[in-house]
Structures are given as structure tokens and as C-alpha cells.
Design a protein around this motif. Structure first.
Motif, PDB file in Angstrom:
ATOM      1  N   GLN A   1       0.827  -1.197   0.000  1.00 25.56           N
ATOM      2  CA  GLN A   1       0.000   0.000   0.000  1.00 25.56           C
ATOM      3  C   GLN A   1       0.870   1.259   0.000  1.00 25.56           C
ATOM      4  OE1 GLN A   1      -3.297  -0.308   2.665  1.00 25.56           O
ATOM      5  NE2 GLN A   1      -3.050   1.782   3.369  1.00 25.56           N
TER       6      GLN A   1
ATOM      7  N   TYR B   1      -1.574  -4.919  -5.065  1.00 22.05           N
ATOM      8  CA  TYR B   1      -2.741  -5.793  -5.022  1.00 22.05           C
ATOM      9  C   TYR B   1      -3.007  -6.291  -3.608  1.00 22.05           C
ATOM     10  CZ  TYR B   1       1.085  -9.139  -5.391  1.00 22.05           C
ATOM     11  OH  TYR B   1       2.257  -9.830  -5.188  1.00 22.05           O
ATOM     12  N   GLU B   2      -4.297  -6.577  -3.375  1.00 25.72           N
ATOM     13  CA  GLU B   2      -4.789  -7.197  -2.140  1.00 25.72           C
ATOM     14  C   GLU B   2      -4.476  -6.412  -0.872  1.00 25.72           C
ATOM     15  OE1 GLU B   2      -3.462 -11.282  -2.344  1.00 25.72           O
ATOM     16  OE2 GLU B   2      -4.764 -11.679  -4.056  1.00 25.72           O
ATOM     17  N   VAL B   3      -4.737  -5.079  -0.912  1.00 23.06           N
ATOM     18  CA  VAL B   3      -4.632  -4.224   0.270  1.00 23.06           C
ATOM     19  C   VAL B   3      -5.908  -3.377   0.372  1.00 23.06           C
ATOM     20  CG1 VAL B   3      -2.104  -4.142   0.290  1.00 23.06           C
ATOM     21  CG2 VAL B   3      -3.372  -2.413  -0.986  1.00 23.06           C
ATOM     22  N   GLU B   4      -6.068  -2.640   1.456  1.00 21.77           N
ATOM     23  CA  GLU B   4      -7.245  -1.784   1.633  1.00 21.77           C
ATOM     24  C   GLU B   4      -7.257  -0.660   0.587  1.00 21.77           C
ATOM     25  OE1 GLU B   4     -10.785  -0.312   3.305  1.00 21.77           O
ATOM     26  OE2 GLU B   4      -9.786  -2.212   3.717  1.00 21.77           O
TER      27      GLU B   4
ATOM     28  N   LYS C   1      -4.908  -4.021  -8.395  1.00 22.31           N
ATOM     29  CA  LYS C   1      -5.837  -5.134  -8.553  1.00 22.31           C
ATOM     30  C   LYS C   1      -6.202  -5.733  -7.198  1.00 22.31           C
ATOM     31  CE  LYS C   1      -6.102  -9.483 -11.095  1.00 22.31           C
ATOM     32  NZ  LYS C   1      -5.409 -10.359 -12.029  1.00 22.31           N
ATOM     33  N   ASN C   2      -7.481  -6.090  -7.057  1.00 28.20           N
ATOM     34  CA  ASN C   2      -7.995  -6.787  -5.868  1.00 28.20           C
ATOM     35  C   ASN C   2      -7.800  -6.007  -4.572  1.00 28.20           C
ATOM     36  OD1 ASN C   2      -9.017  -9.042  -7.210  1.00 28.20           O
ATOM     37  ND2 ASN C   2      -7.026 -10.042  -7.199  1.00 28.20           N
ATOM     38  N   ASN C   3      -7.996  -4.695  -4.617  1.00 30.81           N
ATOM     39  CA  ASN C   3      -7.942  -3.856  -3.427  1.00 30.81           C
ATOM     40  C   ASN C   3      -9.362  -3.384  -3.102  1.00 30.81           C
ATOM     41  OD1 ASN C   3      -4.937  -3.692  -3.424  1.00 30.81           O
ATOM     42  ND2 ASN C   3      -5.322  -2.674  -5.375  1.00 30.81           N
ATOM     43  N   THR C   4      -9.576  -2.864  -1.897  1.00 32.29           N
ATOM     44  CA  THR C   4     -10.874  -2.230  -1.631  1.00 32.29           C
ATOM     45  C   THR C   4     -10.967  -0.962  -2.478  1.00 32.29           C
ATOM     46  OG1 THR C   4     -10.911  -3.134   0.605  1.00 32.29           O
ATOM     47  CG2 THR C   4     -12.407  -1.297   0.140  1.00 32.29           C
TER      48      THR C   4
ATOM     49  N   GLN D   1     -10.606  -5.254 -10.766  1.00 33.74           N
ATOM     50  CA  GLN D   1     -11.053  -6.176  -9.718  1.00 33.74           C
ATOM     51  C   GLN D   1     -10.926  -5.615  -8.306  1.00 33.74           C
ATOM     52  OE1 GLN D   1      -8.904  -9.771 -10.644  1.00 33.74           O
ATOM     53  NE2 GLN D   1     -10.168 -10.170 -12.438  1.00 33.74           N
ATOM     54  N   ASN D   2     -11.060  -4.299  -8.167  1.00 33.26           N
ATOM     55  CA  ASN D   2     -11.128  -3.662  -6.850  1.00 33.26           C
ATOM     56  C   ASN D   2     -12.603  -3.497  -6.489  1.00 33.26           C
ATOM     57  OD1 ASN D   2      -8.159  -2.775  -6.618  1.00 33.26           O
ATOM     58  ND2 ASN D   2      -8.778  -2.027  -8.626  1.00 33.26           N
TER      59      ASN D   2
END
Length: 181
Positions: free
Chosen positions: A10, A27-30, A49-52, A72-73
Motif C-alpha cells: 500500500q 494488489y490485495e490491500v485496503e 488489482k484486488n484492493n478495496t 477487480q477492486n
């Protein structure tokens, strides 16, 4: 001056100026990138990608955001609370679970030539109970396609003025445009 690139977790910038964020994979964090009370920021050629929140910008100005891929967020790009002079151009915002691009209480921004597709809502433009007043924003030459709602406007009242949506290609959405007042 700050210049960041490469693999990263992040990124949070607060009270910064003259920063460049480029070639990052987050990716994959808030919040992939969170910017608050900053100016003169360049964000380019990143993948979020893939975050909130792919990117969240609060109370900032003079930001160039271009050639990024936001996928993909929950929310792709989130502008809220007095963001000014932000240019969002030539980005791909697709497959975000809720909304690709949120604009709330922002002024003098340009959203140009982006591909906004396959989201629940392409562009959310409007107000909340807490933040009001979108002024002099230009949304032009974007491809807004295959979303449930292409453009979703909420509670735009007298506090919102001189906003221009034109020359956008709004195709194959379940609802091309929706106005909730």
C-alpha cells in the motif's frame, strides 16, 4: 521530490508535493494508493488489482493520472472532498465490483479517454449526505461499456454546476445513465 516504482504494498501520501508513482504493481490491500492533502502528483503506468480502493484521492490538487490499469477492486478510483485540477486520462478501469470511478464534491477535474467497462457502475457522480458540490468537471471521450449502470448521478442539486458530459461512447450497459434525486 519522491519517485516510486516496482513491487509495492500500500502507498499512502499525506501532505506531499512533487511525487511520481509509476510502474507499481499493488494488489490485495485496503487502499492501493491513497493520497491526502497533496499536490503536483503524477501517477502513471501502474497496475492496481484486488484492493478495496484502487486509488483514493482526498483534498488534493494538480494530479495527473494516466495509463494505469485498475481492475477487480471494490472501487477503482475514488475522488472525494474538494479534489481539484485532477486529470484522469487513458486508463483502463474494468471488472471493479462496485464502481470504476467515483466523483464526490470535486471541482475542475478532467476525465478523458478512459475505458470504463464491466463494472457494476461505470461512473458514480454526485453527492452524499456529508459531501456536496461538484463544479466544473469535464467527462469527455470515454468508452463506458458493459456496466450495469454506465453513469450513475446522485443528488446533484444547485450545489453541483457546470459539469459537462460529452462525446462519451456509452454502449451495452444495462442502464446507460441513471439520475437519482
Amino acid at each position: 521530490d519522491l519517485d516510486l516504482s516496482g513491487e509495492s504494498g500500500q502507498i499512502i501520501l499525506a501532505n506531499c508535493s512533487s511525487c511520481r508513482l509509476h510502474h507499481l504493481n499493488i494488489y490485495e490491500v485496503e487502499n492501493g494508493i491513497q493520497i491526502g492533502c497533496c499536490n503536483n502528483i503524477v501517477i502513471t503506468e501502474n497496475s492496481l488489482k484486488n484492493n478495496t480502493f484502487g486509488v483514493r484521492i482526498d483534498t488534493s490538487m494538480d494530479i495527473l493520472f494516466f495509463h494505469n490499469t485498475i481492475t477487480q477492486n471494490k472501487y477503482g478510483v475514488f475522488l472525494v472532498e474538494y479534489d481539484m485540477n485532477i486529470t484522469i486520462q487513458n486508463n483502463t478501469l474494468c471488472h471493479n465490483k462496485d464502481t470504476a470511478l467515483v466523483v464526490i464534491a470535486a471541482e475542475h477535474n478532467r476525465i478523458v479517454s478512459n475505458t470504463i467497462s464491466d463494472n457494476d457502475r461505470g461512473i458514480y457522480f454526485g453527492e452524499t449526505w456529508m459531501y456536496r458540490g461538484e463544479i466544473d468537471n469535464v467527462i469527455v471521450d470515454n468508452l463506458i461499456a458493459n456496466n450495469r449502470y454506465g453513469i450513475y448521478c446522485v443528488y446533484s442539486d444547485a450545489m453541483s454546476k457546470n459539469n459537462h458530459f460529452y462525446h462519451n461512447r456509452i454502449i451495452d450497459n444495462t442502464y446507460s445513465a441513471y439520475d437519482e434525486f
